[in-house]
Design an enzyme around this catalytic site. Sequence first.
Site, PDB file in Angstrom:
ATOM      1  N   GLU A   1      19.657  36.863  48.141  1.00  0.00           N
ATOM      2  CA  GLU A   1      20.030  38.113  48.945  1.00  0.00           C
ATOM      3  C   GLU A   1      19.138  38.575  49.995  1.00  0.00           C
ATOM      4  O   GLU A   1      19.187  39.094  51.026  1.00  0.00           O
ATOM      5  CB  GLU A   1      20.354  39.320  48.063  1.00  0.00           C
ATOM      6  CG  GLU A   1      21.524  39.229  47.074  1.00  0.00           C
ATOM      7  CD  GLU A   1      21.513  38.049  46.132  1.00  0.00           C
ATOM      8  OE1 GLU A   1      20.519  37.707  45.672  1.00  0.00           O
ATOM      9  OE2 GLU A   1      22.868  37.973  45.452  1.00  0.00           O
TER      10      GLU A   1
ATOM     11  N   LYS B   1      32.760  22.419  35.212  1.00  0.00           N
ATOM     12  CA  LYS B   1      33.137  23.632  35.008  1.00  0.00           C
ATOM     13  C   LYS B   1      34.679  23.728  34.732  1.00  0.00           C
ATOM     14  O   LYS B   1      35.398  22.946  35.063  1.00  0.00           O
ATOM     15  CB  LYS B   1      32.900  24.567  36.420  1.00  0.00           C
ATOM     16  CG  LYS B   1      32.094  25.646  36.175  1.00  0.00           C
ATOM     17  CD  LYS B   1      31.643  26.325  37.588  1.00  0.00           C
ATOM     18  CE  LYS B   1      31.432  27.833  37.530  1.00  0.00           C
ATOM     19  NZ  LYS B   1      30.847  28.500  38.480  1.00  0.00           N
TER      20      LYS B   1
ATOM     21  N   ARG C   1      18.279  43.479  45.030  1.00  0.00           N
ATOM     22  CA  ARG C   1      17.247  42.612  45.448  1.00  0.00           C
ATOM     23  C   ARG C   1      16.536  42.637  46.668  1.00  0.00           C
ATOM     24  O   ARG C   1      15.159  42.184  46.579  1.00  0.00           O
ATOM     25  CB  ARG C   1      17.894  40.993  45.161  1.00  0.00           C
ATOM     26  CG  ARG C   1      18.194  40.533  43.999  1.00  0.00           C
ATOM     27  CD  ARG C   1      17.059  39.617  43.642  1.00  0.00           C
ATOM     28  NE  ARG C   1      17.010  39.385  42.176  1.00  0.00           N
ATOM     29  CZ  ARG C   1      17.646  38.548  41.606  1.00  0.00           C
ATOM     30  NH1 ARG C   1      17.779  37.468  42.085  1.00  0.00           N
ATOM     31  NH2 ARG C   1      17.498  38.564  40.126  1.00  0.00           N
TER      32      ARG C   1
HETATM   33  C1  LIG Z   1      21.468  38.002  42.148  1.00  0.00           C
HETATM   34  C2  LIG Z   1      22.606  37.780  42.088  1.00  0.00           C
HETATM   35  N1  LIG Z   1      23.474  37.598  42.993  1.00  0.00           N
HETATM   36  C3  LIG Z   1      25.010  37.087  42.808  1.00  0.00           C
HETATM   37  C4  LIG Z   1      25.468  37.012  41.626  1.00  0.00           C
HETATM   38  C5  LIG Z   1      26.744  36.687  41.229  1.00  0.00           C
HETATM   39  N2  LIG Z   1      26.950  35.437  40.491  1.00  0.00           N
HETATM   40  C6  LIG Z   1      26.915  35.383  39.239  1.00  0.00           C
HETATM   41  S1  LIG Z   1      27.235  33.812  38.601  1.00  0.00           S
HETATM   42  C7  LIG Z   1      27.137  33.090  40.238  1.00  0.00           C
HETATM   43  C8  LIG Z   1      27.052  31.699  40.281  1.00  0.00           C
HETATM   44  C9  LIG Z   1      26.157  31.203  39.475  1.00  0.00           C
HETATM   45  O1  LIG Z   1      26.146  29.739  39.543  1.00  0.00           O
HETATM   46  P1  LIG Z   1      25.435  28.691  38.555  1.00  0.00           P
HETATM   47  O2  LIG Z   1      24.146  29.331  38.141  1.00  0.00           O
HETATM   48  O3  LIG Z   1      25.505  27.271  38.902  1.00  0.00           O
HETATM   49  O4  LIG Z   1      26.238  28.791  37.411  1.00  0.00           O
HETATM   50  P2  LIG Z   1      27.807  28.107  36.789  1.00  0.00           P
HETATM   51  O5  LIG Z   1      28.900  29.511  36.742  1.00  0.00           O
HETATM   52  O6  LIG Z   1      27.985  27.326  37.789  1.00  0.00           O
HETATM   53  O7  LIG Z   1      27.399  27.707  35.481  1.00  0.00           O
HETATM   54  C10 LIG Z   1      26.970  34.249  41.104  1.00  0.00           C
HETATM   55  C11 LIG Z   1      26.523  33.832  42.501  1.00  0.00           C
HETATM   56  C12 LIG Z   1      24.331  37.274  40.353  1.00  0.00           C
HETATM   57  N3  LIG Z   1      25.068  37.179  39.318  1.00  0.00           N
HETATM   58  N4  LIG Z   1      23.108  37.591  40.779  1.00  0.00           N
END
Ligand SMILES: Cc1ncc(C[n+]2csc(CCOP(=O)(O)OP(=O)(O)O)c2C)c(N)n1
Length: 627
Positions: free
Chosen positions: A367, A282, A395
């Site tokens: 969630e 990242k 959710r």
């Molecule tokens: C249902 C839900 N909960 C929380 C989020 C907030 N959120 C956005 S991106 C993320 C992390 C995603 O991690 P990953 O899928 O590993 O992607 P990366 O950013 O590491 O590439 C979170 C928790 C969301 N988008 N949707």
Amino acid sequence: MSGILDRVNDPKDLKKLSIKEISQLAQEIRSLIKEVVSQNGGHLSSNLGVVELTLALHYVFDAPRDRLLWDVGHQCYTHKIITGRKDRFPSIRKYQGLHGFPCREESEYDVYNTGHAATALSAALGMAVARDKMGKDHQVVAMVGDGSLTGGVAWEALNQIGHLRENVTVVLNYNEMSISPNVGALSGYLSYLVSGQHYLRMKDYAKSFLKNVPVVGWPLIRAARGIEEAVKKAFFPGLVFEELGIRYIGPVQGHSLESLIEVFKEARDYEGPVLLHCVTQKGKGFTPAQNNPSKYHSAKPFDLQTGEFLNRNQKPTYSSVFGNTLERIAGEDDKLMAITAAMPEGTGLKSFSDQYPDRFFDVGIAEQHAVDFATGLALSGLKPVVAIYSTFLQRAYDQLYHDVALMDIPMVFALDRAGIVPDDGPTHQGVNDISYLRHLPHMIVMAPKDENEMQHMVKSSLSYSHPTSIRFPKGKALGVSMDRDWKYIPVGESELLKEGKDLLFAFGSMVYPCLEAAKKLEEKEGISLAVVNARFANPLDEKVILKYAQPGRVIVTAEEGILAGGLGSGVRSLLDRENRFEVRFKKIGLPTEVYPMGKAERIKKMYQLDEEGLAEHIRDFYKQVQG
Ligand SMILES: Cc1ncc(C[n+]2csc(CCOP(=O)(O)OP(=O)(O)O)c2C)c(N)n1
């Protein structure tokens, strides 16, 4: 813009380039992303991490014929840049600009709108089944992060993907991070796979052994697969994905174009479901983001040289006040437990987690589980506070209804980012919670007028004997002075802020703008409104409302949420129930529609929820009822 990117307008142009040129293109794209995000803000770390991965995907697959789906979708910038949108890229996340997430209305290359996590695998499987039923033969590829794989929905999809054995490619972008470091047993398992050097060595050995066999042909290649499979099974008998019926390929170096292109081709040509485990970093290519990916996950505008955020605001945020409040209460009450669904920073709980690691739970992007996990804590005598953004708590609606409300379990929900949310567009608006929470039996629904009141609400709510929700907006709090001693807020008790003949009943973020509007309307236009801070959308302060509900008198409600089923509709029901038909009643709030992207102030202005807009609403209403 300069160089190779000038020549790339869509994925067809990419396919004409050499690997060396694509590698150069990746650097140009990184520079563009950094430059634009440093001005507009945006999901920097995730996007810098997937540049090569996205280019390799587009190089091997044939979008838009092949369907590429992005889970969450916050990592779609490179995809947008090379699918005909590089010129509009500087407008990303701005009013009427490019969306920060995939958007079907924007481009044929965006096949699925996202924003919330863990939806892509299910949709991809649906598309693959439809493809086969309709006799088509394109590929379906879903890209999902390891963070999003903590979401249960993703596993519901994998369960069916393994069962149906459809041709679906799942690209797992593994960077060990959700927004914060990824959590849970699954995360540990994935990192175990990545550290499986022994397995990699065996695989290489199997491959080189076969390369040295003189006659090469399909049977041998099949044998090679067979040997690889056998090695996998021998050394990883429980390889989860394989056991589910999904071919596992990996780990793959996710910044090596050659490796990515090789495995994507393999996946493309494989009959059946495949999961590619790609390892990326990242923030790749920007040292501050590499060193602190969480900080730049959803970055504010920053200085390109130093990475320092610009316009650092001096006022505390609602999230930080919430976090401090919980810490203070935790010091007084060892039963308090804090729960987040993958947002320790966003919900202001990072410091709490350092201070009270045994009383803090990050459950991942889960969630529904967060809510039910908390019910278990509460029913066993602890005091859980579940901190989730308004939009993401949607959710867990069934858990709220079926598990919390019906059992009337005393526990607290802190809804951050409630109301209009800037920049992220329709998927992130927190406008539905007042309505969906008000309709749950027993649920107490609160919103503070400022951060000082918020701390008292949090403290008071822990002694209520029903489930309670407290909503507050994103970003800067008002900067009011904070009481040192707790003030208890009795359930259902509103607060009179200004005397007047008629009633302006305002909720949460609407209280101060209403107060200012009412003062001006009185001074300049002789409209006399009492301003009452509602504090509760459920239960309503019926005594106060009915006091003003006299024939010919005006009652106006204001809330930063949809009107359907909101606080105003609760007041309307109360007036109907009490046969107060001669009251002149007006509710101010938001329509049920898809909101545009942009700064919160701008959107609020558009919907007349700022001070001037509120005054205009009220003035117009008086004209109608009096004229
Ligand atoms: C249902 C839900 N909960 C929380 C989020 C907030 N959120 C956005 S991106 C993320 C992390 C995603 O991690 P990953 O899928 O590993 O992607 P990366 O950013 O590491 O590439 C979170 C928790 C969301 N988008 N949707």
